[in-house]
Design an enzyme around this catalytic site. Structure first.
Site, PDB file in Angstrom:
ATOM      1  N   LYS A   1       0.835  -1.199   0.000  1.00 52.22           N
ATOM      2  CA  LYS A   1       0.000   0.000   0.000  1.00 52.22           C
ATOM      3  C   LYS A   1       0.873   1.254   0.000  1.00 52.22           C
ATOM      4  CE  LYS A   1      -3.794  -2.471   2.173  1.00 52.22           C
ATOM      5  NZ  LYS A   1      -4.495  -2.829   3.406  1.00 52.22           N
TER       6      LYS A   1
ATOM      7  N   GLN B   1      -4.457  -1.581   9.588  1.00 52.92           N
ATOM      8  CA  GLN B   1      -4.334  -2.890   8.947  1.00 52.92           C
ATOM      9  C   GLN B   1      -4.967  -3.969   9.824  1.00 52.92           C
ATOM     10  OE1 GLN B   1      -3.129  -3.534   5.774  1.00 52.92           O
ATOM     11  NE2 GLN B   1      -3.922  -5.585   6.144  1.00 52.92           N
TER      12      GLN B   1
ATOM     13  N   ASP C   1     -10.678   3.016   4.386  1.00 53.81           N
ATOM     14  CA  ASP C   1     -11.043   1.626   4.078  1.00 53.81           C
ATOM     15  C   ASP C   1     -12.555   1.477   3.890  1.00 53.81           C
ATOM     16  OD1 ASP C   1      -8.755  -0.042   3.878  1.00 53.81           O
ATOM     17  OD2 ASP C   1      -8.380   0.259   6.011  1.00 53.81           O
TER      18      ASP C   1
END
Ligand code: NDP
Length: 284
Positions: free
Chosen positions: A53, A97, A120
């Site tokens: 990422k 994460q 997200d």
């Protein structure tokens, strides 16, 4: 043989758009969109995902700042960190994460992220907006699936779409997005009786079950478009999806490979979400 739906190619297209958007934003406001990458624990796949990422962020011109805690953090310390990042105007997106190490409450942590920095798209408020039909930020993987389908001109209106898997981060929001595009959507899960009876009806079959190659060719309708979200590493080290690519591609009209399908799209959509979050926060 089925056409390969090339997620890498579509991801590069999205990334180029994001890069242009980042550059325009910088010229206009002097601000570089910035992503905070929060990683707790020492889980090897998570480290790889975060590294990927960050690499893609750099390619898009997005800055990233690391908050790495290999030893983990207590839940109160994690919540305090998230509050700090929420309040920091130099951070536009927070990437927490998952999975969090044992002992951390994921739901509470996700809900502690400011909805406008939730790149997200997992925050309950953002999922609620999606359900209400007025999405703000979309979860990256389902958004990436839709981007691939659109890039290849797959007709969704009136199509029989089947989603295997009902997780909060993939299956449920993906079903919602397909429904919003007027597909007739069936969702399957572990209590579904006769999975094949459903998958065989699918003109668009999206699989996010987390079970290596659980969908075999004989479960795929002739001429279907198959999107395989799964990423599983076999003991041999080989990466495979939730669909048996070889047998499924003999019946499908088009199919995403693993790797090189949905995976790169997820990261590209995260970059798009970060740019959009920065623009919203800067009110431009
Ligand atoms: P989860 O484990 O959270 O959910 C899996 C879902 O699949 C559950 O709803 C489960 O049903 C259902 N399921 C499991 N086995 C079967 C089966 N045999 N038949 C029917 N349904 C089944 O997984 P995620 O949604 O997080 O991820 C799914 C897959 O996608 C994984 O392989 C993951 O690695 C991958 N992934 C890939 C991403 C990418 O970027 N390409 C991003 C995110 C995930 P039930 O609810 O009844 O338990």
């Amino acid at each position: 043989m089925a056409q390969t739906l090339d997620g890498k190619l579509v991801a590069q297209k999205v990334l180029a758009e994001v890069k242009a958007g980042v550059s325009a934003l910088k010229d206009r406001t002097g601000t570089v969109p910035t992503l905070a990458a929060v990683l707790l624990g020492d889980f090897a796949p998570s480290k790889i995902y975060v590294a990927n990422k960050k690499k893609m962020a750099a390619e898009a011109g997005i800055a990233s700042r690391d908050f790495l805690y290999p030893e983990g953090l207590s839940q109160p310390d994690l919540l305090a960190l998230l509050r700090r990042l929420n309040a920091d105007p130099a951070i536009h997106g927070i990437l927490l994460q998952l999975p969090l190490p044992q002992g951390c409450d994921e739901d509470e942590a996700i809900a502690a992220i400011a909805p406008e920095k939730d790149v997200d798209g997992f925050h309950p408020m953002n999922l609620g907006h999606l359900l209400a039909g007025a999405p703000t930020v979309l979860p990256c993987t389902p958004a990436g699936v839709m981007e691939i389908l659109d890039h290849y001109g797959v007709e969704l209106k009136g199509a029989e779409a089947v989603v295997v898997g009902r997780s909060r981060i993939v299956g449920k929001p993906l079903a919602q997005l397909l429904l919003a595009r007027h597909a007739t959507v069936t969702m399957c899960h572990t209590r579904t009786r006769d999975l094949a009876a459903h998958t065989l009806r699918a003109e668009v079959l999206c699989v996010a079950a987390g079970r290596p190659q659980v969908i075999k060719g004989e479960m795929v309708r002739e001429g279907a478009v198959v999107v395989d979200v799964g990423i599983n590493r076999l003991e041999s080290g080989k990466l495979v999806g939730d669909v048996d690519f070889e047998s499924a591609s003999k019946r499908a009209r088009a199919i995403t490979p693993v790797p090189g399908g949905v995976g790169p799209m997820t990261v590209a959509m995260l970059m798009r979400n970060t740019l959009q979050a920065a623009k919203r926060q800067l009110q431009v």
